[in-house]
Design a protein around this motif. Structure first.
Motif, PDB file in Angstrom:
ATOM      1  N   LYS A   2       1.127  -4.062 -10.260  1.00 18.64           N
ATOM      2  CA  LYS A   2       0.810  -2.739  -9.785  1.00 18.64           C
ATOM      3  C   LYS A   2      -0.761  -2.048  -9.990  1.00 18.64           C
ATOM      4  O   LYS A   2      -1.280  -2.186 -11.294  1.00 18.64           O
ATOM      5  CB  LYS A   2       1.712  -1.498 -10.402  1.00 18.64           C
ATOM      6  CG  LYS A   2       1.374  -0.298  -9.704  1.00 18.64           C
ATOM      7  CD  LYS A   2       2.389   0.707 -10.043  1.00 18.64           C
ATOM      8  CE  LYS A   2       2.966   0.844 -11.561  1.00 18.64           C
ATOM      9  NZ  LYS A   2       3.972   1.926 -11.817  1.00 18.64           N
ATOM     10  N   VAL A   3      -1.528  -1.777  -9.207  1.00 18.89           N
ATOM     11  CA  VAL A   3      -2.934  -1.383  -9.413  1.00 18.89           C
ATOM     12  C   VAL A   3      -2.872   0.217  -8.967  1.00 18.89           C
ATOM     13  O   VAL A   3      -2.411   0.791  -8.030  1.00 18.89           O
ATOM     14  CB  VAL A   3      -3.929  -1.859  -8.306  1.00 18.89           C
ATOM     15  CG1 VAL A   3      -5.479  -1.348  -8.478  1.00 18.89           C
ATOM     16  CG2 VAL A   3      -3.852  -3.410  -8.464  1.00 18.89           C
ATOM     17  N   LYS A   4      -3.134   0.811 -10.327  1.00 18.84           N
ATOM     18  CA  LYS A   4      -2.957   2.372 -10.126  1.00 18.84           C
ATOM     19  C   LYS A   4      -4.179   3.117  -9.590  1.00 18.84           C
ATOM     20  O   LYS A   4      -5.290   2.456  -9.415  1.00 18.84           O
ATOM     21  CB  LYS A   4      -2.832   2.981 -11.477  1.00 18.84           C
ATOM     22  CG  LYS A   4      -1.495   2.675 -12.136  1.00 18.84           C
ATOM     23  CD  LYS A   4      -1.481   3.417 -13.525  1.00 18.84           C
ATOM     24  CE  LYS A   4       0.003   3.109 -14.032  1.00 18.84           C
ATOM     25  NZ  LYS A   4       0.022   3.867 -15.548  1.00 18.84           N
ATOM     26  N   THR A   5      -4.085   3.965  -8.701  1.00 21.05           N
ATOM     27  CA  THR A   5      -4.962   4.557  -7.713  1.00 21.05           C
ATOM     28  C   THR A   5      -5.063   6.169  -8.200  1.00 21.05           C
ATOM     29  O   THR A   5      -4.229   6.578  -8.728  1.00 21.05           O
ATOM     30  CB  THR A   5      -4.857   4.534  -6.305  1.00 21.05           C
ATOM     31  OG1 THR A   5      -3.737   5.104  -5.996  1.00 21.05           O
ATOM     32  CG2 THR A   5      -4.753   2.921  -6.034  1.00 21.05           C
ATOM     33  N   SER A   6      -6.099   6.869  -7.544  1.00 21.46           N
ATOM     34  CA  SER A   6      -6.112   8.394  -7.734  1.00 21.46           C
ATOM     35  C   SER A   6      -5.514   8.864  -6.362  1.00 21.46           C
ATOM     36  O   SER A   6      -5.392   9.844  -6.162  1.00 21.46           O
ATOM     37  CB  SER A   6      -7.421   8.681  -7.701  1.00 21.46           C
ATOM     38  OG  SER A   6      -8.345   8.295  -6.616  1.00 21.46           O
ATOM     39  N   GLY A   7      -4.958   8.015  -5.440  1.00 21.24           N
ATOM     40  CA  GLY A   7      -4.583   8.593  -4.274  1.00 21.24           C
ATOM     41  C   GLY A   7      -3.155   8.813  -4.263  1.00 21.24           C
ATOM     42  O   GLY A   7      -2.515   8.985  -5.180  1.00 21.24           O
ATOM     43  N   TYR A  56      -0.587   6.865  -2.980  1.00 17.63           N
ATOM     44  CA  TYR A  56       0.124   5.710  -3.417  1.00 17.63           C
ATOM     45  C   TYR A  56      -0.633   4.788  -4.393  1.00 17.63           C
ATOM     46  O   TYR A  56      -1.711   4.840  -4.436  1.00 17.63           O
ATOM     47  CB  TYR A  56       0.757   4.906  -2.204  1.00 17.63           C
ATOM     48  CG  TYR A  56       1.286   5.622  -0.896  1.00 17.63           C
ATOM     49  CD1 TYR A  56       2.952   6.027  -1.365  1.00 17.63           C
ATOM     50  CD2 TYR A  56       0.864   5.784   0.332  1.00 17.63           C
ATOM     51  CE1 TYR A  56       3.538   6.863  -0.427  1.00 17.63           C
ATOM     52  CE2 TYR A  56       1.572   6.588   1.205  1.00 17.63           C
ATOM     53  CZ  TYR A  56       2.912   6.982   0.836  1.00 17.63           C
ATOM     54  OH  TYR A  56       3.512   7.600   2.022  1.00 17.63           O
ATOM     55  N   ASP A  57       0.075   4.293  -5.253  1.00 20.71           N
ATOM     56  CA  ASP A  57      -0.393   3.017  -6.030  1.00 20.71           C
ATOM     57  C   ASP A  57      -0.188   1.906  -5.026  1.00 20.71           C
ATOM     58  O   ASP A  57       0.409   1.814  -4.136  1.00 20.71           O
ATOM     59  CB  ASP A  57       0.433   3.023  -7.395  1.00 20.71           C
ATOM     60  CG  ASP A  57      -0.032   3.849  -8.183  1.00 20.71           C
ATOM     61  OD1 ASP A  57      -1.055   4.648  -8.201  1.00 20.71           O
ATOM     62  OD2 ASP A  57       1.067   4.092  -9.294  1.00 20.71           O
ATOM     63  N   ARG A  58      -1.021   0.783  -5.512  1.00 23.38           N
ATOM     64  CA  ARG A  58      -1.238  -0.508  -4.737  1.00 23.38           C
ATOM     65  C   ARG A  58      -0.369  -1.546  -5.402  1.00 23.38           C
ATOM     66  O   ARG A  58      -0.267  -1.711  -6.810  1.00 23.38           O
ATOM     67  CB  ARG A  58      -2.583  -0.942  -4.761  1.00 23.38           C
ATOM     68  CG  ARG A  58      -2.883  -2.167  -3.910  1.00 23.38           C
ATOM     69  CD  ARG A  58      -2.860  -1.977  -2.239  1.00 23.38           C
ATOM     70  NE  ARG A  58      -2.781  -3.422  -1.741  1.00 23.38           N
ATOM     71  CZ  ARG A  58      -4.115  -4.015  -1.443  1.00 23.38           C
ATOM     72  NH1 ARG A  58      -5.359  -3.757  -1.822  1.00 23.38           N
ATOM     73  NH2 ARG A  58      -3.910  -5.248  -0.770  1.00 23.38           N
ATOM     74  N   ARG A 102       3.640   7.390  -6.075  1.00 26.87           N
ATOM     75  CA  ARG A 102       3.273   7.652  -7.536  1.00 26.87           C
ATOM     76  C   ARG A 102       4.241   8.698  -8.011  1.00 26.87           C
ATOM     77  O   ARG A 102       4.517   8.547  -9.165  1.00 26.87           O
ATOM     78  CB  ARG A 102       1.843   8.327  -7.643  1.00 26.87           C
ATOM     79  CG  ARG A 102       0.834   7.223  -6.993  1.00 26.87           C
ATOM     80  CD  ARG A 102      -0.634   7.784  -7.238  1.00 26.87           C
ATOM     81  NE  ARG A 102      -0.747   7.930  -8.818  1.00 26.87           N
ATOM     82  CZ  ARG A 102      -1.957   8.865  -9.361  1.00 26.87           C
ATOM     83  NH1 ARG A 102      -2.676   9.215  -8.500  1.00 26.87           N
ATOM     84  NH2 ARG A 102      -2.062   8.491 -10.468  1.00 26.87           N
ATOM     85  N   GLU A 145       1.025  -1.311   0.172  1.00 28.48           N
ATOM     86  CA  GLU A 145       0.053   0.139   0.171  1.00 28.48           C
ATOM     87  C   GLU A 145       0.871   1.132  -0.010  1.00 28.48           C
ATOM     88  O   GLU A 145       0.227   2.442   0.110  1.00 28.48           O
ATOM     89  CB  GLU A 145      -0.843   0.058   1.236  1.00 28.48           C
ATOM     90  CG  GLU A 145      -2.072  -1.066   1.109  1.00 28.48           C
ATOM     91  CD  GLU A 145      -2.938  -1.117   2.436  1.00 28.48           C
ATOM     92  OE1 GLU A 145      -2.509  -0.488   3.297  1.00 28.48           O
ATOM     93  OE2 GLU A 145      -3.942  -1.764   2.273  1.00 28.48           O
ATOM     94  N   TRP A 146       2.099   1.344   0.042  1.00 27.25           N
ATOM     95  CA  TRP A 146       2.980   2.373   0.213  1.00 27.25           C
ATOM     96  C   TRP A 146       3.964   2.602  -1.058  1.00 27.25           C
ATOM     97  O   TRP A 146       5.000   3.132  -0.882  1.00 27.25           O
ATOM     98  CB  TRP A 146       3.801   2.151   1.148  1.00 27.25           C
ATOM     99  CG  TRP A 146       3.205   2.360   2.477  1.00 27.25           C
ATOM    100  CD1 TRP A 146       2.063   2.530   2.908  1.00 27.25           C
ATOM    101  CD2 TRP A 146       3.803   2.476   3.858  1.00 27.25           C
ATOM    102  NE1 TRP A 146       1.499   2.617   4.160  1.00 27.25           N
ATOM    103  CE2 TRP A 146       2.719   2.626   4.885  1.00 27.25           C
ATOM    104  CE3 TRP A 146       5.198   2.599   4.586  1.00 27.25           C
ATOM    105  CZ2 TRP A 146       2.886   2.588   6.212  1.00 27.25           C
ATOM    106  CZ3 TRP A 146       5.406   2.698   5.810  1.00 27.25           C
ATOM    107  CH2 TRP A 146       4.344   2.747   6.511  1.00 27.25           C
TER     108      TRP A 146
END
Length: 367
Positions: A327-332, A334-336, A282, A278-279
């Motif tokens: 890798k799961v890209k997020t809008s936050g 950090y990516d996952r 990006r 979770e860390w």
């Protein structure tokens, strides 16, 4: 810490042993040697003649331990190690021994013409850990810290292997890579050196003076390049399936000594397991300073925030290329990152291999 481990550490850390014992020691003559007067912990030749028999103790904190130590040491005075040589007997004990028992030892030694010396048990623990780490690294265990390589993708290795492929060569001079890396540009010469370092980390080649020689891994890596992707403006050719397999073979071959790229991958996989992935920054910053400090500490690094973020992101790229993580890209912030089944098995194998190598070193020390 038991006496056998203390003995092992002292005899390996000769400089510290000499600090503790005031006599000028030459070579060790015996260790755990049984005589008619008891079992000698170890003995050394003294440089200016004679021998020193050492009775080693850890913390003496009971009358029973004290009595055994003094009686055993006194028995050693009956031993003649070599005809025509004199010998001395000394007690070497932990300085953490309570004052009462220390005074008893000193009084007994003075009265019976024995020597006494002490050592710091806390320092021995540190030296023991250091010796174990040295032994493990020599066995290929990835204990040294990761490093910032500034190598974004493993596919960049193919830029180095195209000249080998086009010339069907196993060995090339460094000047032969001038066109591929544009040696007139100082920046790209640096990229060449980094690419060579990463290829060496994966056991693909050896750099000898002004030439580069492919290993068996390297020959296979060259022969399995995706040749249809080679262009005049080569920057990066994606790894072929067989090239990925070759890099995984190298990752699992147990050769980690000073192989920083492999070490980065190992630590990154451990990091993902610890943080649930979770860390992954990006960009080149962390959301909280405490998170940055934790990552720097976990990776045993002392880098700036941007460099630490780069180590994570580039290591993630390498793991994705080898199909160890996704890798799961997020809008936050950090990516996952999540493990693939292959990545989970790779980490499990590496951890098991390290544990087996550690046991291989430590189990014999139980004797």
């Amino acid at each position: 810490m038991n006496e056998y481990l203390v003995e092992w550490t002292l005899l390996r850390e000769r400089n510290y042993l000499q600090e503790c014992i005031s006599l000028p020691l030459a070579n060790k003559v015996c260790q755990q040697f049984t005589t008619a007067y008891g079992r000698i912990d170890f003995a050394h030749k003294i440089k200016n003649d004679g021998f020193l028999i050492t009775e080693l103790e850890t913390i003496i904190d009971s009358k029973a331990k004290l009595s055994y130590c003094l009686q055993q040491s006194n028995q050693y005075t009956n031993i003649i190690l070599a005809k025509g040589f004199q010998h001395k007997v000394g007690i070497l004990f932990a300085k953490q021994t309570p004052v009462y028992y220390t005074n008893e030892i000193v009084t007994f030694c003075d009265a019976n013409d024995l020597l006494w010396f002490d050592y710091d048990l806390d320092k021995i623990r540190l030296l023991y850990d250091t010796e174990i780490q040295k032994a493990l690294i020599n066995n290929g265990v990835p204990l040294s810290p990761p490093i910032s390589l500034n190598f974004t993708h493993l596919g960049g290795l193919n830029r180095l292997f195209v000249p080998f492929y086009e010339n069907n060569a196993d060995r090339l001079a460094i000047k032969d890579f001038g066109d591929a890396f544009n040696f007139s540009d100082g920046v790209t010469k640096t990229r060449f050196n980094v690419a060579v370092r990463v290829a060496e980390d994966f056991d693909l080649l050896n750099k000898v003076r002004n030439t580069i020689q492919l290993t068996d891994f390297g020959v296979r890596f060259r022969d399995n390049i995706n040749a249809v992707e080679i262009t005049d403006k080569l920057k990066r050719i994606n790894l072929s399936v067989e090239q990925k397999r070759i890099l995984l073979e190298s990752l699992l071959n147990g050769n980690f000594y000073e192989k920083k790229c492999k070490i980065n991958i190992y630590y990154f996989l451990k990091f993902i397991a610890l943080t649930d992935g979770e860390w992954l920054p990006r960009g080149r910053a962390f959301q909280k300073k405490s998170e940055f400090d934790f990552v720097n500490s976990f990776f045993k690094m002392d880098y700036t925030e941007g460099t630490v973020a780069d180590v994570l992101r580039f290591s993630c790229n390498h793991c994705e290329e080898l199909e160890l993580t996704e890798k799961v890209k997020t809008s936050g912030f950090y990516d996952r990152v999540i493990f693939t089944s292959l990545g989970s098995r790779i980490l499990q194998h590496l951890e098991s291999d390290i544990q087996h190598k550690r046991e291989r070193i430590q189990i014999p020390l139980q004797i």
